[in-house]
Design an enzyme around this catalytic site. Sequence first.
Site, PDB file in Angstrom:
ATOM      1  CG  ASN A 235     -65.576 -20.583  30.306  1.00  0.00           C
ATOM      2  OD1 ASN A 235     -65.815 -21.452  29.472  1.00  0.00           O
ATOM      3  ND2 ASN A 235     -66.181 -19.411  30.306  1.00  0.00           N
TER       4      ASN A 235
ATOM      5  CG  HIS B 112     -70.834 -22.499  30.066  1.00  0.00           C
ATOM      6  ND1 HIS B 112     -69.695 -23.190  29.713  1.00  0.00           N
ATOM      7  CD2 HIS B 112     -70.493 -21.178  29.977  1.00  0.00           C
ATOM      8  CE1 HIS B 112     -68.730 -22.344  29.428  1.00  0.00           C
ATOM      9  NE2 HIS B 112     -69.187 -21.118  29.587  1.00  0.00           N
TER      10      HIS B 112
ATOM     11  CB  CYS C 219     -69.777 -20.984  26.392  1.00  0.00           C
ATOM     12  SG  CYS C 219     -68.311 -19.972  26.585  1.00  0.00           S
TER      13      CYS C 219
END
Length: 329
Positions: free
Chosen positions: A286, A256, A116
């Site tokens: 996500n 994020h 990520c």
Amino acid sequence: MGSPDIAILGTGSYAPVNVLTNEDLSKQVDTSHEWIFTRTGICERRIAGEDETTSFMAAAAARAAMADAGVTAADIDLIIVATVTPDMPMPATACFVQNLIGAPSRAACFDINAACSGFLYALDTAWAMLGSGRYRHALVIGAEKLSSAVNWKDRTTCVLFGDGAGAVVLGPARGSAQVLGVRLYAEGSHANLLCIPGGGSRVPDPSSSPEGPQRVIAMKGREIFKIAVREMEQAAREILAEHDLMPDQISCVIPHQANLRIIHALAEYLELPRDRLFVNVERYGNTSAASIPLALDEARRSGRIKPGELTLMLAFGAGLTYGSALVRW
Ligand code: UT7
């Protein structure tokens, strides 16, 4: 430090049209909209179709970023794709993207796996390469087809992830816009908290040992939660200190997009009003390496980011990698 005269010239993104809601998921595993929404802030995520490969989504985001930047594929001499869901283990997804967009053969193409945090790792790499003077325009892309890496029977992970792509064109600054700094970190001692244990060289064929490590995401969510907040706070504080800035001088913070509770805890630690944060986790879940560039593109296109303002991007992910990036528009 990278070169001071490099800027993000344009942004773009792509999200598959197919929406998977929490309601839909509650028919597949033992979960509910209420649980998912209150624990994560996620309402729905996008799921790519068969033809929407990681490279297809990356190329679509790249075309949008090039149009926004006013450059063509012929101008691109570096393509970096951050992804943990490449089209294939080899070659690099960036090579497929090069072919799809028609970038010239003199363009260097490779992938980065920093999960990520991958987009910030790719941004720093491209910034340094452009700063060397040997490359002029880079496509920095985060793209993921996480639906291909999720165990759809595991309610603790399958509700969290989604597919998509975001891209930026990095090139010679025009006016006052510039990349001001990037800081990257990793804590390999936590590498096993979030991984895809099967399908690599340790366990090349997971199907041969059905009880062993599988080629799907395995995660210790609660442990990651605590570390993530601490890591992103550290990454934010260090880059702000380096530039003599206080958190409230940043007009837009793009964290994020993993979990709204993590994002709100971060805001509290940094004493940032929540309205400084750009959040779209409710619509995409996500999307790992795609999360920050997808949010960045939405923030710009919605007018949330204006010329002259500062944007702080903050990432954490498997590795555990983490980092921050500061840009002026
Ligand atoms: O990009 C980095 C990716 N990783 C992350 O960002 C992960 C960070 N961690 C998180 O976001 C959170 O830890 C989760 C959203 C993964 C989990 O939230 P939590 O508040 O930490 O819940 P938990 O893991 O402590 O689980 C609480 C309960 C458990 O039941 P018991 O043991 O209390 O009876 C779980 O079995 O919730 C249960 N549970 C679920 N219930 C309904 C776990 N997943 C689900 C589900 N639906 N989908």
